[in-house]
Scaffold this motif. Structure first.
Motif, PDB file in Angstrom:
ATOM      1  N   SER A 114     -25.232 -29.278 -18.758  1.00 33.53           N
ATOM      2  CA  SER A 114     -24.214 -30.320 -18.627  1.00 33.53           C
ATOM      3  C   SER A 114     -24.333 -30.984 -17.260  1.00 33.53           C
ATOM      4  CB  SER A 114     -22.814 -29.726 -18.793  1.00 33.53           C
ATOM      5  OG  SER A 114     -22.553 -28.791 -17.754  1.00 33.53           O
ATOM      6  N   ARG A 115     -23.912 -32.239 -17.211  1.00 26.18           N
ATOM      7  CA  ARG A 115     -23.858 -32.922 -15.927  1.00 26.18           C
ATOM      8  C   ARG A 115     -22.410 -33.090 -15.468  1.00 26.18           C
ATOM      9  NH1 ARG A 115     -27.184 -38.321 -14.191  1.00 26.18           N
ATOM     10  NH2 ARG A 115     -28.869 -36.788 -14.378  1.00 26.18           N
ATOM     11  N   TYR A 116     -21.509 -33.282 -16.422  1.00 25.51           N
ATOM     12  CA  TYR A 116     -20.093 -33.482 -16.112  1.00 25.51           C
ATOM     13  C   TYR A 116     -19.240 -32.510 -16.912  1.00 25.51           C
ATOM     14  CZ  TYR A 116     -22.106 -37.973 -14.665  1.00 25.51           C
ATOM     15  OH  TYR A 116     -22.893 -38.942 -14.103  1.00 25.51           O
ATOM     16  N   LEU A 118     -16.770 -33.108 -18.842  1.00 21.15           N
ATOM     17  CA  LEU A 118     -16.466 -33.575 -20.202  1.00 21.15           C
ATOM     18  C   LEU A 118     -17.578 -33.249 -21.189  1.00 21.15           C
ATOM     19  CD1 LEU A 118     -14.637 -37.004 -19.750  1.00 21.15           C
ATOM     20  CD2 LEU A 118     -13.766 -34.957 -20.865  1.00 21.15           C
ATOM     21  N   ASP A 119     -18.777 -32.965 -20.678  1.00 24.84           N
ATOM     22  CA  ASP A 119     -19.874 -32.608 -21.579  1.00 24.84           C
ATOM     23  C   ASP A 119     -19.550 -31.356 -22.396  1.00 24.84           C
ATOM     24  OD1 ASP A 119     -21.499 -34.714 -20.758  1.00 24.84           O
ATOM     25  OD2 ASP A 119     -22.467 -33.543 -19.183  1.00 24.84           O
ATOM     26  N   VAL A 120     -18.861 -30.393 -21.772  1.00 23.08           N
ATOM     27  CA  VAL A 120     -18.606 -29.115 -22.448  1.00 23.08           C
ATOM     28  C   VAL A 120     -17.719 -29.270 -23.677  1.00 23.08           C
ATOM     29  CG1 VAL A 120     -17.629 -26.800 -22.200  1.00 23.08           C
ATOM     30  CG2 VAL A 120     -19.042 -27.758 -20.373  1.00 23.08           C
ATOM     31  N   PRO A 121     -16.518 -29.861 -23.575  1.00 23.12           N
ATOM     32  CA  PRO A 121     -15.709 -30.014 -24.790  1.00 23.12           C
ATOM     33  C   PRO A 121     -16.354 -30.910 -25.839  1.00 23.12           C
ATOM     34  CG  PRO A 121     -14.678 -31.155 -22.937  1.00 23.12           C
ATOM     35  CD  PRO A 121     -15.771 -30.309 -22.373  1.00 23.12           C
ATOM     36  N   VAL A 122     -17.126 -31.897 -25.409  1.00 31.19           N
ATOM     37  CA  VAL A 122     -17.817 -32.747 -26.384  1.00 31.19           C
ATOM     38  C   VAL A 122     -18.851 -31.927 -27.157  1.00 31.19           C
ATOM     39  CG1 VAL A 122     -19.371 -34.719 -26.669  1.00 31.19           C
ATOM     40  CG2 VAL A 122     -17.400 -34.904 -25.150  1.00 31.19           C
ATOM     41  N   LEU A 123     -19.621 -31.116 -26.459  1.00 32.54           N
ATOM     42  CA  LEU A 123     -20.623 -30.271 -27.120  1.00 32.54           C
ATOM     43  C   LEU A 123     -19.985 -29.309 -28.112  1.00 32.54           C
ATOM     44  CD1 LEU A 123     -22.929 -29.582 -24.057  1.00 32.54           C
ATOM     45  CD2 LEU A 123     -23.729 -30.430 -26.284  1.00 32.54           C
ATOM     46  N   PHE A 124     -18.828 -28.760 -27.748  1.00 35.80           N
ATOM     47  CA  PHE A 124     -18.180 -27.807 -28.647  1.00 35.80           C
ATOM     48  C   PHE A 124     -17.453 -28.488 -29.799  1.00 35.80           C
ATOM     49  CE2 PHE A 124     -19.181 -24.724 -25.442  1.00 35.80           C
ATOM     50  CZ  PHE A 124     -19.265 -23.536 -26.141  1.00 35.80           C
ATOM     51  N   ILE A 234     -26.921 -26.691 -10.209  1.00 41.28           N
ATOM     52  CA  ILE A 234     -27.776 -26.339 -11.347  1.00 41.28           C
ATOM     53  C   ILE A 234     -27.044 -26.529 -12.673  1.00 41.28           C
ATOM     54  CG2 ILE A 234     -29.123 -24.685 -10.006  1.00 41.28           C
ATOM     55  CD1 ILE A 234     -27.617 -22.476 -11.685  1.00 41.28           C
ATOM     56  N   SER A 235     -25.769 -26.907 -12.593  1.00 40.97           N
ATOM     57  CA  SER A 235     -24.998 -27.181 -13.801  1.00 40.97           C
ATOM     58  C   SER A 235     -23.793 -28.016 -13.424  1.00 40.97           C
ATOM     59  CB  SER A 235     -24.535 -25.875 -14.462  1.00 40.97           C
ATOM     60  OG  SER A 235     -23.672 -26.138 -15.555  1.00 40.97           O
ATOM     61  N   GLY A 236     -23.448 -28.962 -14.289  1.00 35.90           N
ATOM     62  CA  GLY A 236     -22.315 -29.825 -14.014  1.00 35.90           C
ATOM     63  C   GLY A 236     -20.978 -29.200 -14.343  1.00 35.90           C
ATOM     64  N   ALA A 237     -20.999 -28.111 -15.108  1.00 37.35           N
ATOM     65  CA  ALA A 237     -19.722 -27.475 -15.464  1.00 37.35           C
ATOM     66  C   ALA A 237     -19.958 -26.096 -16.058  1.00 37.35           C
ATOM     67  CB  ALA A 237     -18.948 -28.332 -16.467  1.00 37.35           C
ATOM     68  N   TRP A 238     -19.142 -25.156 -15.620  1.00 40.72           N
ATOM     69  CA  TRP A 238     -19.094 -23.816 -16.193  1.00 40.72           C
ATOM     70  C   TRP A 238     -18.480 -23.905 -17.580  1.00 40.72           C
ATOM     71  CZ3 TRP A 238     -14.888 -20.016 -16.699  1.00 40.72           C
ATOM     72  CH2 TRP A 238     -15.318 -18.678 -16.732  1.00 40.72           C
ATOM     73  N   ALA A 239     -19.043 -23.220 -18.537  1.00 41.20           N
ATOM     74  CA  ALA A 239     -18.474 -23.160 -19.884  1.00 41.20           C
ATOM     75  C   ALA A 239     -17.765 -21.819 -20.045  1.00 41.20           C
ATOM     76  CB  ALA A 239     -19.564 -23.314 -20.939  1.00 41.20           C
ATOM     77  N   GLY A 240     -16.445 -21.875 -20.220  1.00 41.24           N
ATOM     78  CA  GLY A 240     -15.652 -20.656 -20.363  1.00 41.24           C
ATOM     79  C   GLY A 240     -14.798 -20.716 -21.617  1.00 41.24           C
ATOM     80  N   HIS A 241     -14.207 -19.585 -21.965  1.00 42.13           N
ATOM     81  CA  HIS A 241     -13.533 -19.491 -23.256  1.00 42.13           C
ATOM     82  C   HIS A 241     -12.281 -18.626 -23.207  1.00 42.13           C
ATOM     83  CE1 HIS A 241     -17.497 -20.748 -24.981  1.00 42.13           C
ATOM     84  NE2 HIS A 241     -17.953 -19.987 -24.006  1.00 42.13           N
ATOM     85  N   ASN A 331     -28.280 -34.335 -24.578  1.00 44.18           N
ATOM     86  CA  ASN A 331     -28.658 -34.928 -23.305  1.00 44.18           C
ATOM     87  C   ASN A 331     -29.547 -36.155 -23.483  1.00 44.18           C
ATOM     88  OD1 ASN A 331     -27.707 -33.379 -20.726  1.00 44.18           O
ATOM     89  ND2 ASN A 331     -28.106 -31.783 -22.241  1.00 44.18           N
ATOM     90  N   ALA A 332     -30.373 -36.150 -24.522  1.00 39.89           N
ATOM     91  CA  ALA A 332     -31.195 -37.330 -24.803  1.00 39.89           C
ATOM     92  C   ALA A 332     -30.310 -38.515 -25.186  1.00 39.89           C
ATOM     93  CB  ALA A 332     -32.181 -37.017 -25.932  1.00 39.89           C
ATOM     94  N   GLU A 333     -29.270 -38.243 -25.975  1.00 40.06           N
ATOM     95  CA  GLU A 333     -28.355 -39.318 -26.365  1.00 40.06           C
ATOM     96  C   GLU A 333     -27.572 -39.834 -25.173  1.00 40.06           C
ATOM     97  OE1 GLU A 333     -24.516 -39.514 -29.241  1.00 40.06           O
ATOM     98  OE2 GLU A 333     -26.463 -39.286 -30.249  1.00 40.06           O
ATOM     99  N   MET A 334     -27.135 -38.930 -24.299  1.00 38.85           N
ATOM    100  CA  MET A 334     -26.398 -39.359 -23.112  1.00 38.85           C
ATOM    101  C   MET A 334     -27.273 -40.232 -22.213  1.00 38.85           C
ATOM    102  SD  MET A 334     -23.329 -38.170 -23.400  1.00 38.85           S
ATOM    103  CE  MET A 334     -23.550 -38.425 -25.180  1.00 38.85           C
TER     104      MET A 334
END
Length: 344
Positions: A114-116, A118-124, A234-241, A331-334
């Motif tokens: 992810s870069r930002y 918002l990438d995380v919730p969009v991916l999920f 190395i990452s735009g956002a930590w993904a947590g749950h 990421n290609a689409e972004m």
């Protein structure tokens, strides 16, 4: 470190005095014990408001007792404790809690996924990761409730990092997968209890931390013991749950399940603006750490190494390959979408 033995001696006082505790509960009140990966200072932002809100709305119907990092069990044992029902619910990433699933490697900071934030919730929510996580955790008796973004992953160190050469030999507290990736650049990953990190930097056991962004560095005290902050991440956002024991989850009435989900979503929303604004504000106005940057041309080699790392992970299983494929297509689409989604 808050050991389990010390916790057992002091738990009665601590829980009774905690603001989230409810003094007199009806006999029929459902009670859960929940542990977060975060220590008290960080939990004040990443989890306390959501649980306080849940308890206030649920009232005598249900109350959640919240425990902080390592209070009931070490963070690395959170999954097993939840699976067994020792703990009813958990806030963590897959990687830190040693989840025995095919998606564990993607929890926390998967390099350059992810870069930002918002990438995380969009991916999920839009690209299918929710369904994959739900399937993987259902296999092991755990309910995956919700995924959200935290902060980006940066280095906070005692000595400046201005090049990849400066990373070599640095003993860094970081996440398992991030450590596995960074070790190819000479970083020495170190695993310690969360509450020991500040002292470990002071005593020289650690040279730095790659566990958060600058907001957490200031919030939890790490900015007081480190001198430099590397702006490359190395990452735009930590993904947590948020997770729960499957049996405990299924026992809840549908409206309490819904309330818990809503409070989780509120927690995710809080972090979106708290981290986003905090990262910028402290870079500009913070006075405790000097900013350093590795030139883009040199940092590009780290990004290229991430692509190879993705392929190595994808080769490990069909499920991992499916997740990596989603990351690649997303990421290609972004990139095709251009600014503000991706550029450069």
């Amino acid at each position: 470190m808050t050991t389990r033995r010390k916790f057992l001696k002091t738990a009665g006082v601590g829980v009774a005095a905690a603001p989230l505790a409810t003094p007199a509960l009806a006999q029929s009140t459902i009670t859960w014990r929940m542990q977060t990966y975060a220590g008290p200072a960080l939990a004040e932002h990443v989890i306390d408001p959501a649980i306080k809100m849940f308890n206030q709305i649920a009232g005598d119907r249900m109350q959640i007792e919240l425990f902080y990092a390592d209070q009931l069990v070490p963070t690395g044992e959170l999954f097993r404790a939840m699976q067994k029902g020792t703990i009813d619910a958990v806030q963590s990433d897959d990687d830190s809690m040693a989840s025995p699933t095919e998606v564990t490697v993607f929890g926390g900071y998967f390099p350059f996924a992810s870069r930002y934030s918002l990438d995380v919730p969009v991916l999920f929510n839009q690209w299918g990761l929710n369904e994959i996580w739900d399937e993987e955790y259902s296999k092991v008796g755990v309910k995956h409730i919700s995924a959200g973004a935290w902060d980006p992953c940066h280095f906070a160190t005692k000595d400046p990092i201005n090049s990849l050469e400066d990373m070599k030999g640095k003993r860094i507290f970081t996440f398992p997968t991030a450590g596995r990736f960074l070790s190819q650049f000479g970083v020495v990953p170190v695993s310690l209890p969360w509450e020991d990190i500040e002292v470990a930097v002071q005593t020289g056991e650690l040279d730095g931390i790659a566990w958060s962004g600058i907001t957490e560095d200031y919030t939890v005290g790490w900015a007081d013991v480190t001198n430099y902050f590397l702006t490359n991440n190395i990452s735009g956002a930590w993904a947590g749950h948020f997770f729960a024991n499957m049996d405990r989850w299924n026992e809840l009435p549908e409206d309490l399940q819904t309330l818990f989900k809503v409070c989780c979503d509120q927690s995710h929303y809080y972090r979106q603006w708290w981290y986003w604004g905090g990262e910028a504000n402290l870079r500009v106005n913070g006075t405790k750490m000097q900013l350093t940057t590795i030139p883009d041309e040199e940092w590009a080699t780290v990004e290229q190494a991430a692509v190879k790392f993705w392929d190595e992970v994808a080769a490990e299983s069909e499920t991992k390959a499916k997740v990596v494929d989603i990351f690649k297509r997303y990421n290609a689409e972004m990139l095709k979408a251009g600014r503000p989604y991706r550029y450069g």
